[in-house]
Design an enzyme around this catalytic site. Sequence first.
Site, PDB file in Angstrom:
ATOM      1  N   GLU A   1       2.354   3.995 -23.087  1.00  0.00           N
ATOM      2  CA  GLU A   1       2.385   2.867 -23.361  1.00  0.00           C
ATOM      3  C   GLU A   1       2.231   2.660 -24.819  1.00  0.00           C
ATOM      4  O   GLU A   1       0.845   3.133 -25.163  1.00  0.00           O
ATOM      5  CB  GLU A   1       1.857   1.747 -22.497  1.00  0.00           C
TER       6      GLU A   1
ATOM      7  N   ASP B   1       0.718  -1.176   0.107  1.00  0.00           N
ATOM      8  CA  ASP B   1      -0.014  -0.086   0.013  1.00  0.00           C
ATOM      9  C   ASP B   1       1.000   1.286   0.206  1.00  0.00           C
ATOM     10  O   ASP B   1       2.118   1.375  -0.022  1.00  0.00           O
ATOM     11  CB  ASP B   1      -1.101   0.183   1.059  1.00  0.00           C
TER      12      ASP B   1
ATOM     13  N   ASP C   1      -1.435   4.353 -19.927  1.00  0.00           N
ATOM     14  CA  ASP C   1      -1.783   2.974 -20.251  1.00  0.00           C
ATOM     15  C   ASP C   1      -2.197   3.161 -21.748  1.00  0.00           C
ATOM     16  O   ASP C   1      -3.000   3.888 -22.275  1.00  0.00           O
ATOM     17  CB  ASP C   1      -2.872   2.487 -19.439  1.00  0.00           C
TER      18      ASP C   1
HETATM   19  C1  GLC Z   1      -1.595  -2.418 -20.168  1.00  0.00           C
HETATM   20  C2  GLC Z   1      -1.094  -2.533 -18.817  1.00  0.00           C
HETATM   21  C3  GLC Z   1      -1.806  -3.740 -18.551  1.00  0.00           C
HETATM   22  C4  GLC Z   1      -2.974  -4.082 -18.625  1.00  0.00           C
HETATM   23  C5  GLC Z   1      -3.700  -3.538 -19.797  1.00  0.00           C
HETATM   24  C6  GLC Z   1      -4.974  -3.082 -19.752  1.00  0.00           C
HETATM   25  O1  GLC Z   1      -0.992  -3.091 -21.168  1.00  0.00           O
HETATM   26  O2  GLC Z   1       0.337  -2.540 -18.611  1.00  0.00           O
HETATM   27  O3  GLC Z   1      -1.258  -4.381 -17.217  1.00  0.00           O
HETATM   28  O4  GLC Z   1      -3.737  -5.024 -18.425  1.00  0.00           O
HETATM   29  O5  GLC Z   1      -2.892  -2.078 -20.239  1.00  0.00           O
HETATM   30  O6  GLC Z   1      -5.150  -1.837 -19.136  1.00  0.00           O
END
Ligand code: GLC
Length: 569
Positions: A248, A3, A179
């Site tokens: 990402e 946490d 993300d």
């Molecule tokens: C990205 C995250 C992963 C997640 C996916 C959906 O790839 O790094 O952990 O499951 O997005 O949010």
Amino acid sequence: MGDLKGITSRLDYLADLGVDVLWLSPVFKSPQDDNGYDISDYQDIDPLFGTLDDMDELLAQAHERGLKVVMDLVVNHTSDEHSWFQASRDKNDEHADWYIWRAARDGYTPGEPGAEPNKWGSYFGGSAWQFDEKRGEYFLHQYSKKQPDLNWENPAVRQAVYAMMNWWMDRGIDGFRMDVITQISKPYDTQGRLPGEDGSELEDFPAGSDGYSSPFPFCSDGPRVDEFLAEMRREVFAHREGFLTVGEAPGITPKRNEHITNPDNGELDMLFLFNHVDVDCENGTKWNPTPLRLTELKRTLSEQQQAVKNNGWASLFFNNHDQPRAVSRWGDDSTEESRSLSAKALGLLLHMHRGTPYIYQGEELGMTNAHFTRLEQYRDLESINMYHQRVDEAGIQSSESMMDALARRGRDNARTPMQWDASCYAGFTAEDAPTEPWISVNPNHEHINAVEEVCDSNSVYSFYKQLIALRHTNPVISAGDWQILDASNEQIYAFMRSLGDERVLVLVNVSGSAVDVPAESAAVLAASGLDEHSINQRLLLSTYESNHAVSSVLNQRLEAWEGIVLRID
Ligand code: GLC
């Protein structure tokens, strides 16, 4: 569970390691269907992890130590329990168009949903469409059915996201890891319609052996990605300084990375590309893992490095919460010696590239894969869904082969608790009342743990400290040009870094057997005229002791997992 208070109590460890920025996985309110990547309230902390006050305290304590904090921004989708989605289930609500809704292919009669709009598949297995009884329509989800995709075509959605981001930035965070951010724009046409939405069927793509197509063609890098990212930059970051944005970007090409991270285009600072961590599987399927061919890793990383040579910037990673542990994947965790040596070799290899390196918790200790043997040990919905999908439903993989693939590639390999010490549960849960954590602690915490490694000058931890320090003090390492050597050699990964008059040679033996330095690198060494004395002075770092490195350079032969960083002037 781990946490916020726990993290705050360990900030001195991070400061000692030398990191600059802490990236927190999602800690927002969430039903935890996908470890917090399914958010039901962006402006609150999940009680599992603490409170907003705990977050403020973490920020204050981190800033006091000169550490920045970056939060995970998950806005391609929300949880289906988010109030926006709940409202969107009513066609008359103002949120009706906040998600991607489509009618059943053959119409809907109450109680019988009708067929899904088409055969688009989700990343976690099965259809990308889920029927909602209340609305009488299907919604799109690239990930789990509890993660409906937001409709970024709708300006109200974008404004709500930017308002939330500004709220967090004003609260004191230093930026976002975004993300799957290059999947927010779907391949709509200029009228905002999905292909085929003019009355004909949605476009289908080739279906895999499970009957569904990959989500990639209908979700990745749509035509408005640049526009949305530039808008976000203006709306959230234009008046701010000292923040960090990293997106990402699965499937994004190195060329596109150059565009998105070029400061002139005002989009993002960095992206995570994945072509280098996708090299060791058959036909792009991570559940069919193959051994690493070093030349493939060189080829993909070279492409990434070359693409941002003049504009843009690279991020560097081998590990994260979605990847197996690199030391088990490409190194050798079978003995204590090979684990420690190969963890250092891989760390050195990555950190000597040009860009910003990311270290995933425990990587700096050389933490290994979980080596689970039973499905019940897994917690990750991707692993569990994929097992059922591939073994039970589609019958395309035997149970043995899938269990083997999960042990090598499953995401839980990275998610076992941080190994602080040798005590019961590795010091991850409360000292006075140890309780079993949400996922098993790796039994090897008895000898792989922070307490042991912090005071051992020969540990992986101490080596990572040196790696970080080297980057902080040598601009040639952080920013110098990068040039591959001996690209076709399968054992040694070699490259040059250069800045002004400075040149640095990096040699890494990515194998467990000794090998001669290959031709191009050997020629650099020969031309440098280095002798025993000068090598010692020019040795910036080595995975073995420095005396050993001197003899390796003189003999032009590297030991198992030996890595050397040498100034060549
Ligand atoms: C990205 C995250 C992963 C997640 C996916 C959906 O790839 O790094 O952990 O499951 O997005 O949010």
